[in-house]
Enzyme design. Structure first.
Site, short mmCIF file in Angstrom:
data_model
loop_
_atom_site.label_atom_id
_atom_site.label_comp_id
_atom_site.label_asym_id
_atom_site.label_seq_id
_atom_site.Cartn_x
_atom_site.Cartn_y
_atom_site.Cartn_z
N TYR A 1 12.69 -21.22 -8.11
CA TYR A 1 11.78 -22.03 -7.30
C TYR A 1 10.74 -22.71 -8.20
O TYR A 1 10.45 -23.91 -8.06
CB TYR A 1 11.11 -21.13 -6.27
CG TYR A 1 9.97 -21.74 -5.50
CD1 TYR A 1 10.21 -22.63 -4.45
CD2 TYR A 1 8.65 -21.39 -5.78
CE1 TYR A 1 9.16 -23.16 -3.72
CE2 TYR A 1 7.60 -21.92 -5.06
CZ TYR A 1 7.86 -22.80 -4.03
OH TYR A 1 6.81 -23.32 -3.30
N SER B 1 3.75 -26.91 -6.04
CA SER B 1 3.20 -25.56 -5.97
C SER B 1 2.57 -25.22 -7.31
O SER B 1 2.97 -25.75 -8.36
CB SER B 1 4.31 -24.55 -5.66
OG SER B 1 3.84 -23.22 -5.82
N THR C 1 0.72 -20.18 6.27
CA THR C 1 1.74 -20.84 7.07
C THR C 1 2.56 -19.78 7.81
O THR C 1 2.46 -18.58 7.50
CB THR C 1 2.69 -21.67 6.18
OG1 THR C 1 3.47 -20.77 5.36
CG2 THR C 1 1.91 -22.63 5.29
N ASP D 1 12.50 -32.82 10.30
CA ASP D 1 12.67 -31.38 10.12
C ASP D 1 14.00 -31.00 10.74
O ASP D 1 14.65 -31.84 11.39
CB ASP D 1 11.53 -30.60 10.81
CG ASP D 1 11.29 -29.22 10.19
OD1 ASP D 1 12.18 -28.36 10.30
OD2 ASP D 1 10.22 -29.01 9.60
#
Length: 255
Positions: free
Chosen positions: A153, A141, A188, A38
């Protein structure tokens, strides 16, 4: 908990929080070793402290940099001697303009973060996955499966599924599997700045709630394990029924 990842090493991108952290915890709980990558070094260090330095390694990585990806894969193999699982979790919706106004450089930024980075992670990990007969799970997704807005996206997420199918066909004979998990709305930290939004979105789901990171981690753990040894090229929606559409929600509301 079953130990499906005993003796195996997994590299998880965007593992500092949310879905990535839940996946790392799940794989470690099932006996695996996790290389967590990350940009948020402090959160990675917290995760490694939680899992234990013998079970996890933190590597700061910008997934849009092939050099940094290669370095993370090399660090994983140098430290633990092998690589069995790649979890492509990095990505995000970074374009905020109207789709009819999105300039080419914004399209490229979105595709680089969400699609090209996943491809580059696969390319870097592939020699080691061929050796271990390992597998790749990419977090996509429902936006890649139906029209939920965020066109740039969504296009990048749809590209992940097509890419996965083609990798699966090409490297299936070598014993390497490629699959996708397509989440719906997941609780999240990205939603923390939008109070009430998750509760509003939950009403769109026949199962009556937003998903939790652990819901996705469970699906990833299945597909990455030998329990899914005869599954490749699959996109698995984990989405509380939202793809059933408004008619299904209307039926559910009558019960």
């Amino acid at each position: 908990m079953v130990q499906r990842f005993e003796g195996k090493v997994a590299l998880v991108t965007a593992a500092a929080q949310g879905i990535g952290a839940a996946v790392a915890r799940r794989i470690a709980a099932e006996g695996g070793v996790v290389v967590a990558t990350d940009l948020q070094q402090d959160k990675l260090d917290e995760l490694v402290g939680e899992l234990g330095s013998d079970k996890a390694l933190a590597v700061k990585v910008d997934v849009t940099s092939r050099g940094e990806i290669d370095a993370a894969v090399a660090a994983a193999v140098e430290r633990f001697g092998r690589l069995d699982v790649l979890v492509n979790n990095a990505g995000g919706c970074i374009v905020s303009t109207k789709p009819e106004d999105t300039p080419a450089d914004e399209w490229h930024r979105q595709l680089d973060l969400t699609l090209v980075s996943a491809a580059q992670c696969i390319q870097s990990a592939l020699p080691h996955l061929l050796e271990s007969r390992g597998n790749v799970v990419t977090i996509s997704s429902v936006n890649g499966l139906a029209a939920f807005g965020n066109i740039e996206y969504s296009a990048a997420k749809a590209g992940q599924a097509a890419m996965t199918q083609n990798f699966a066909a090409r490297f299936g004979p070598s014993g390497v599997r490629f699959n996708v998990v397509a989440p719906g709305t997941i609780r999240t930290p990205n939603w923390d700045s939008q109070p009430g939004t998750l509760e509003r979105l939950a009403k769109l789901y026949p199962l009556g709630r937003a998903g939790e990171p652990e819901d996705i981690a469970a699906a990833v753990a299945f597909l990455a394990s030998d329990d899914a040894a005869w599954i490749t090229g699959l996109t698995l929606p984990v989405e509380g029924g939202v793809l059933l559409g408004p008619a299904a929600l209307s039926l559910a509301a009558k019960d």
